[in-house]
Design a protein around this motif. Structure first.
Motif, PDB file in Angstrom:
ATOM      1  N   LEU A   3       0.832  -1.199   0.000  1.00  0.00           N
ATOM      2  CA  LEU A   3       0.000   0.000   0.000  1.00  0.00           C
ATOM      3  C   LEU A   3       0.872   1.257   0.000  1.00  0.00           C
ATOM      4  O   LEU A   3       0.593   2.219  -0.711  1.00  0.00           O
ATOM      5  N   ALA A   4       1.938   1.237   0.778  1.00  0.00           N
ATOM      6  CA  ALA A   4       2.846   2.382   0.824  1.00  0.00           C
ATOM      7  C   ALA A   4       3.536   2.578  -0.526  1.00  0.00           C
ATOM      8  O   ALA A   4       3.652   3.713  -1.011  1.00  0.00           O
ATOM      9  N   ALA A   5       3.979   1.494  -1.146  1.00  0.00           N
ATOM     10  CA  ALA A   5       4.610   1.590  -2.466  1.00  0.00           C
ATOM     11  C   ALA A   5       3.617   2.114  -3.494  1.00  0.00           C
ATOM     12  O   ALA A   5       3.951   2.972  -4.324  1.00  0.00           O
ATOM     13  N   ARG A   6       2.405   1.626  -3.434  1.00  0.00           N
ATOM     14  CA  ARG A   6       1.360   2.081  -4.364  1.00  0.00           C
ATOM     15  C   ARG A   6       1.065   3.568  -4.163  1.00  0.00           C
ATOM     16  O   ARG A   6       0.894   4.314  -5.105  1.00  0.00           O
ATOM     17  N   SER A   7       1.036   3.995  -2.916  1.00  0.00           N
ATOM     18  CA  SER A   7       0.798   5.410  -2.614  1.00  0.00           C
ATOM     19  C   SER A   7       1.915   6.288  -3.162  1.00  0.00           C
ATOM     20  O   SER A   7       1.656   7.375  -3.681  1.00  0.00           O
ATOM     21  N   LEU A   8       3.151   5.813  -3.045  1.00  0.00           N
ATOM     22  CA  LEU A   8       4.286   6.554  -3.596  1.00  0.00           C
ATOM     23  C   LEU A   8       4.155   6.694  -5.110  1.00  0.00           C
ATOM     24  O   LEU A   8       4.297   7.788  -5.667  1.00  0.00           O
ATOM     25  N   VAL A   9       3.864   5.601  -5.787  1.00  0.00           N
ATOM     26  CA  VAL A   9       3.702   5.624  -7.239  1.00  0.00           C
ATOM     27  C   VAL A   9       2.559   6.548  -7.641  1.00  0.00           C
ATOM     28  O   VAL A   9       2.694   7.377  -8.548  1.00  0.00           O
ATOM     29  N   ASP A  10       1.447   6.451  -6.947  1.00  0.00           N
ATOM     30  CA  ASP A  10       0.289   7.295  -7.258  1.00  0.00           C
ATOM     31  C   ASP A  10       0.606   8.775  -7.046  1.00  0.00           C
ATOM     32  O   ASP A  10       0.223   9.623  -7.853  1.00  0.00           O
ATOM     33  N   ARG A  11       1.304   9.087  -5.970  1.00  0.00           N
ATOM     34  CA  ARG A  11       1.647  10.490  -5.691  1.00  0.00           C
ATOM     35  C   ARG A  11       2.600  11.032  -6.747  1.00  0.00           C
ATOM     36  O   ARG A  11       2.451  12.172  -7.210  1.00  0.00           O
ATOM     37  N   MET A  12       3.572  10.231  -7.163  1.00  0.00           N
ATOM     38  CA  MET A  12       4.501  10.694  -8.196  1.00  0.00           C
ATOM     39  C   MET A  12       3.774  10.875  -9.521  1.00  0.00           C
ATOM     40  O   MET A  12       4.007  11.847 -10.237  1.00  0.00           O
ATOM     41  N   ARG A  13       2.858   9.975  -9.848  1.00  0.00           N
ATOM     42  CA  ARG A  13       2.058  10.147 -11.073  1.00  0.00           C
ATOM     43  C   ARG A  13       1.264  11.435 -11.023  1.00  0.00           C
ATOM     44  O   ARG A  13       1.157  12.154 -12.007  1.00  0.00           O
ATOM     45  N   GLN A  14       0.692  11.727  -9.869  1.00  0.00           N
ATOM     46  CA  GLN A  14      -0.080  12.956  -9.708  1.00  0.00           C
ATOM     47  C   GLN A  14       0.813  14.179  -9.922  1.00  0.00           C
ATOM     48  O   GLN A  14       0.434  15.120 -10.619  1.00  0.00           O
TER      49      GLN A  14
END
Length: 146
Positions: A3-14
């Protein structure tokens, strides 16, 4: 952990999407402009290596930046076969206006970690990356945001 890795990826995409919308240019152009700004006079082949990209893709990016007026190509008098890339005044302006919007944000965040967390990250990231499919064999453009 996932979940933390996914959040990092999502935030960078944003952050990348915000930057792309702000300038109407893909993130790959911003990465290239920053590299050229950091190394004025860099050649396209060196830029490709610095960005971890294939030369044809870098050629398209360079053409797009020239069309936008962000960079210029210069042939040095000493070697007319070589082409060096330099940011223009417009390119410098774009760099200043967008500085720290995406990649630098991540860099600042990583620098804010204490030594213990940095050590764990230094061990975990290469292991995670080695478990992912190689971008050259996956058939996916690793430079394009999902």
């Amino acid at each position: 952990m996932l979940l933390a890795a996914r959040s990092l990826v999502d935030r960078m995409r944003q952050l990348y999407r915000e930057l792309e919308q702000m300038t109407d240019a893909p993130i790959s152009m911003h990465r290239a402009l920053n590299a050229i700004g950091e190394h004025p006079g860099i050649q396209a082949s060196q830029l490709a290596t610095a960005l971890g990209m294939q030369r044809p893709a870098v050629s398209q990016i360079v053409n797009g930046m020239v069309e936008r007026g962000w960079i210029e190509r210069v042939r040095p008098p000493s070697d007319q076969r070589a082409v060096q890339l330099f940011p223009t005044a417009v390119g410098h302006q774009v760099q200043r206006a967008t500085a720290g919007r995406a990649v630098a944000t991540l860099q600042r965040s990583v620098r804010s970690l204490d030594d213990g967390n940095l050590e764990h990250l230094a061990i975990a990231l290469p292991a995670l990356l080695s478990a992912l499919p190689d971008r050259s064999t996956s058939g996916v453009d690793a430079t394009a945001p999902e």
